[in-house]
Design a protein around this motif. Structure first.
Motif, mmCIF file in Angstrom:
data_model
loop_
_atom_site.group_PDB
_atom_site.id
_atom_site.type_symbol
_atom_site.label_atom_id
_atom_site.label_comp_id
_atom_site.label_asym_id
_atom_site.label_seq_id
_atom_site.Cartn_x
_atom_site.Cartn_y
_atom_site.Cartn_z
ATOM 1 N N SER A 297 0.827 -1.209 0.000
ATOM 2 C CA SER A 297 0.000 0.000 0.000
ATOM 3 C C SER A 297 0.862 1.260 0.000
ATOM 4 O O SER A 297 2.066 1.209 0.265
ATOM 5 C CB SER A 297 -0.900 0.022 1.235
ATOM 6 O OG SER A 297 -0.116 0.207 2.409
ATOM 7 N N VAL A 298 0.218 2.404 -0.248
ATOM 8 C CA VAL A 298 0.921 3.686 -0.219
ATOM 9 C C VAL A 298 1.505 3.938 1.160
ATOM 10 O O VAL A 298 2.659 4.376 1.286
ATOM 11 C CB VAL A 298 -0.035 4.836 -0.628
ATOM 12 C CG1 VAL A 298 0.566 6.197 -0.277
ATOM 13 C CG2 VAL A 298 -0.329 4.771 -2.120
ATOM 14 N N ASP A 299 0.743 3.669 2.222
ATOM 15 C CA ASP A 299 1.255 3.871 3.576
ATOM 16 C C ASP A 299 2.491 3.013 3.837
ATOM 17 O O ASP A 299 3.450 3.456 4.488
ATOM 18 C CB ASP A 299 0.176 3.562 4.618
ATOM 19 C CG ASP A 299 -0.784 4.727 4.818
ATOM 20 O OD1 ASP A 299 -0.399 5.877 4.502
ATOM 21 O OD2 ASP A 299 -1.909 4.488 5.283
ATOM 22 N N GLN A 300 2.481 1.794 3.337
ATOM 23 C CA GLN A 300 3.649 0.927 3.504
ATOM 24 C C GLN A 300 4.858 1.491 2.765
ATOM 25 O O GLN A 300 5.985 1.430 3.264
ATOM 26 C CB GLN A 300 3.334 -0.487 3.012
ATOM 27 C CG GLN A 300 2.412 -1.270 3.935
ATOM 28 C CD GLN A 300 2.057 -2.622 3.359
ATOM 29 O OE1 GLN A 300 1.595 -2.733 2.220
ATOM 30 N NE2 GLN A 300 2.270 -3.675 4.134
ATOM 31 N N VAL A 301 4.625 2.032 1.585
ATOM 32 C CA VAL A 301 5.716 2.649 0.821
ATOM 33 C C VAL A 301 6.302 3.820 1.593
ATOM 34 O O VAL A 301 7.521 3.945 1.753
ATOM 35 C CB VAL A 301 5.234 3.102 -0.568
ATOM 36 C CG1 VAL A 301 6.294 3.975 -1.255
ATOM 37 C CG2 VAL A 301 4.906 1.900 -1.449
#
Length: 269
Positions: free
Chosen positions: A125-129
């Motif tokens: 996900s974007v948050d993980q990135v």
């Protein structure tokens, strides 16, 4: 499963390697093997990268390309591609770059993500990135075409399968010297003006990369996960250009003004 045999994959990789070494473009693979698919393209890319690693190169990161509508229209290709960045592709800000070393060189404007943690899986996900990113940097990518973008005999354009086999046209990276916390930068609104010899050639916003450049990194992580590859700490990840490519000729000076993120440039000699 690739359609090409192991021997054909090795021969295709040698074709690209020879094209780069002799600076003579070759026909796109799909002209000779119209049935090949993404698995074949990635296998050829892997084989070519392996040749370079055997000669002493090191993997320094990965890239996603053709993420913006502007880039897809410019290349006449309707989906992203992806490739591997090697240590000998990197240039310092202000570097002089030998034009003759590249086939049909062009310059693009990008945001790079430098990772502090691994990213792997088909659900990144974007948050993980953002959590996995140590810093983002203003960047220029130098692309080159070892196979013809447009075949001079037939007028046909190459496909995304061809570009992936060609290591997504990766040729060089100019990385900014100052990094920024990805949580403290409004990444979709990061913009840049690309100057060639003092004249603006392209402008754009990073939102052109799938709405948010971190989406480009998500896509890349998911695509490499299919091949059992993780994005690893220290990797430089090029998230995709948000301007069209600008041709580079001997004597051209490039400057990318990223506003609050600073300026970077290079000169072709």
């Amino acid at each position: 499963m690739p359609i090409l045999t192991d021997e054909q994959i090795q021969e295709a990789a040698k074709r690209f390697d020879e094209a780069e070494r002799t600076r003579r473009q070759v026909r796109p693979l799909t002209f000779d093997f119209p049935e090949i698919d993404m698995a074949d393209a990635h296998a050829v890319q892997d084989a070519w990268v392996a040749m370079k690693l055997a000669r002493g190169a090191r993997i320094r990161g990965r890239k996603i390309g053709l993420t913006s509508k502007a880039m897809q229209r410019a290349m006449n290709i309707g989906e992203p591609d992806y490739g591997t960045l090697l240590d000998d592709m990197f240039f310092h800000d202000g570097a002089e770059i030998e034009t003759a070393s590249f086939l049909d060189p062009r310059v693009e404007v990008e945001i790079s993500f430098v990772l502090q943690d691994s990213l792997q899986g088909t659900e990144v996900s974007v948050d993980q990135v953002l959590d996995a990113t140590e810093a983002v940097y203003p960047s220029l990518e130098l692309i080159a075409a070892r196979s013809y973008r447009i075949d001079p005999e037939s007028g046909k354009t190459r496909t995304v399968v061809d570009t992936i086999a060609d290591n997504a046209a990766s040729a060089g990276v100019v990385l900014g010297t100052r990094g920024f916390d990805p949580r403290e930068v409004d990444l979709p609104w990061c913009g840049a003006a690309l100057y060639r010899n003092g004249e603006v050639e392209e402008t754009g916003l990073a939102a052109a990369v799938m709405g948010h450049p971190a989406h480009g990194v998500c896509w890349l992580a998911r695509r490499f996960a299919v091949h059992g590859i993780a994005l690893t700490p220290g990797d430089v990840i090029l998230s995709g250009s948000f301007t069209r490519p600008v041709a580079a000729r001997a004597g051209d000076c490039f400057l990318a003004d990223f506003g609050p993120l600073g300026r970077i440039g290079c000169r072709f000699v």
